[in-house]
Scaffold this motif. Sequence first.
Motif, PDB file in Angstrom:
ATOM      1  N   ASN A 341       0.816  -1.218   0.000  1.00 18.52           N
ATOM      2  CA  ASN A 341       0.000   0.000   0.000  1.00 18.52           C
ATOM      3  C   ASN A 341       0.849   1.267   0.000  1.00 18.52           C
ATOM      4  OD1 ASN A 341      -2.238  -1.679   0.230  1.00 18.52           O
ATOM      5  ND2 ASN A 341      -2.149  -1.653   2.463  1.00 18.52           N
ATOM      6  N   GLU A 344      -0.468   4.469  -1.857  1.00 14.27           N
ATOM      7  CA  GLU A 344      -1.567   5.136  -1.155  1.00 14.27           C
ATOM      8  C   GLU A 344      -1.044   5.928   0.043  1.00 14.27           C
ATOM      9  OE1 GLU A 344      -5.605   3.912   1.337  1.00 14.27           O
ATOM     10  OE2 GLU A 344      -4.651   2.467  -0.027  1.00 14.27           O
ATOM     11  N   THR A 347       0.631   9.140  -1.032  1.00 10.51           N
ATOM     12  CA  THR A 347      -0.356  10.173  -1.363  1.00 10.51           C
ATOM     13  C   THR A 347      -0.864  10.848  -0.087  1.00 10.51           C
ATOM     14  OG1 THR A 347      -1.035   8.920  -3.317  1.00 10.51           O
ATOM     15  CG2 THR A 347      -2.528  10.635  -2.531  1.00 10.51           C
TER      16      THR A 347
END
Length: 663
Positions: A341, A344, A347
């Motif tokens: 992940n 993600e 971000t």
Amino acid sequence: MIDEKGTSENPQENNSELDKEKENVESTSENQIEGSATVEKEESAENQVEELNSEQKESEPKEEVSSEDQETKSSNDESVQEEEHEGEHEDEHEELPDYAEFSKEQLVEAIKEISKSDNFKKADRIINELKPVYDEIYEAEKKEALDKFLADGGEEADFAMKHDELNERFEANYQLYRDRRKKHYRELEHQKDENLKTKIDILDRLRDLVDGEETITSLNVIKDIQKEWKSVGPVPGNQSKTLWANYNALLDRYYDQRSILFELKELDRKKNLEAKTELCVKAEELAQSEDVPYAIKHLNDLHEEYKHIGPVPKEEQEPLWQRFKAASDAIYDKRKEFVKNLKEIQTENLEKKEQIIEKLKPFLEFDSDRIKEWNSKTKEILAIQKEWEATGQVPKENAKEINKNFWGNFKQFFANKHEFFKRLDSMREENLKKKQEFVEKAKELCESTDWNKTADQLKGLQRQWKEVGPVPEKFRESIYKEFKAACDKFFENKRAGSKDAQKEFEENLKAKEDIIAQINGLEAGDLDQLEAYEQAYGKIGFVPKEAIQKVKEDFSNAVQAFVEKSEDVLTDEQKEKVKLMAQITKIMSGPNSDRKLNQKENSLRKKIGDLQNDIVTWKNNMEFFASSKTADKLKKDFEEKIEDAEKEISLLKKQLRIVRSID
């Protein structure tokens, strides 16, 4: 072509030489730590914790072993490697600038900065990114120059690429880095040899202690040797296993063959149990953390600490290790999910960093004329910097822009602060000029004999001096001493030239001598009258300089004679009070009495505080004593110390009340 410095005109050739040199220099150190297992590597959780598990077993060899024996103990290889070589892990996800976007001038500046770096592993990563970009630029320039040379009628065999200034700077910094890097790894190998000598010396001292007569104090020496052993850095790989095995064998012999220290050994195991239990709690807390990189990094530290704490009670050993291992496995599982992940998370980090940049904007408009406010703001912005650094990575395509925004605002604040201090320095220079003028005026007045008028003028200068702000630090003490010396000179002359003052000093001396005579004539135990005489003595002013010491001694002798004469009448507390009042009276009759009384009060407070801290420490130590004859004796000694300290605190508090009652 090869220039006179031994470097090629072709940067690609130099790059190849660096790669070869890197392989040769790093081979030894990299091979030595090849088996190390840390939480940063891409190994499975099971392999990593099993390596540490092997060290927790208390079935280590009980006698010193040879290097041949050690080669057969493959189950301990990786744990020994971890002990002797603490790997320095580069952050594999650390982002580097996109050097493909750099100009030739920027690449030269970048390698100049790298040439000074001591983080050679990180620098190698940067050079591997930067050098091909520079080579491409260089080859393009070379091709362009060759094409022009051929177009002008030249032959390719006669062509030679000329160095321009940027090429020379790039090659010089590149060569500087290679030289520093080579020297660093040579020194690293030399340090390993020195560490080997140090550890051999530690083993010799440990062996002498283990083979000698066992004493209680030798346990502290063993602990010091353990700390010293742990502090020594890595040794050559072919020696590390044998050293580690012999060290553990000697420690096991020390604990196992000395039955007289059994109780202390059990106490030590219980303390180790508490320490390792605390590490388990910390590991479990890390397992709950959502900051996976932080958890991984600190779990590595916990494993290292767990490994060095030492044995626990046998019945607790396996359950404790399984608890620690379970928390570790949970973190490793999170790490696997974290990698999946990562985009993600990056971000989310981008959004956090954008919010942090917003926090910086008010700092750009901050202004003040007070140093404290600038320092306060500096602490705030440094806290924001820590928050920025604690926030993880962002997507690569956003990294350059967001870093530029943050550090641009950050540096602008400190640029504004720098301007403030430049203005402050200018103000201090002006203050210095004013104070220099005061010094000159004081020097002009110091020889005056117009006592009253000149005294008023100098006092006025002293008031103005206090109103002027600070001067540059390097002149602060010297300018003040110069001004004070001029003022002191006048007032000393004034005192020496004043017959009235001298007459007053003589009268004060006679008054003090009369009181001393009356104290000598007191009846034994007349404490109230003595206190009245002491108070009257303290209110009398200065005496002639040559009589100061004698009158002080006469006063002290008179008080001491009264105490001796009243030996059977006064209590111990009253005697101490008389002596303390005599000290205070002498302080009050001298210069700077307020400051000296404050010092006396602070001294009493400090003694009381120190004794109270000692009592707390002694009471805490008593909680660790086991039930034995030796422990009972130590406990009784501590109880006597505590009782004596409490009595002394009571007496000091009474003295403090007397000092504080003085007006």
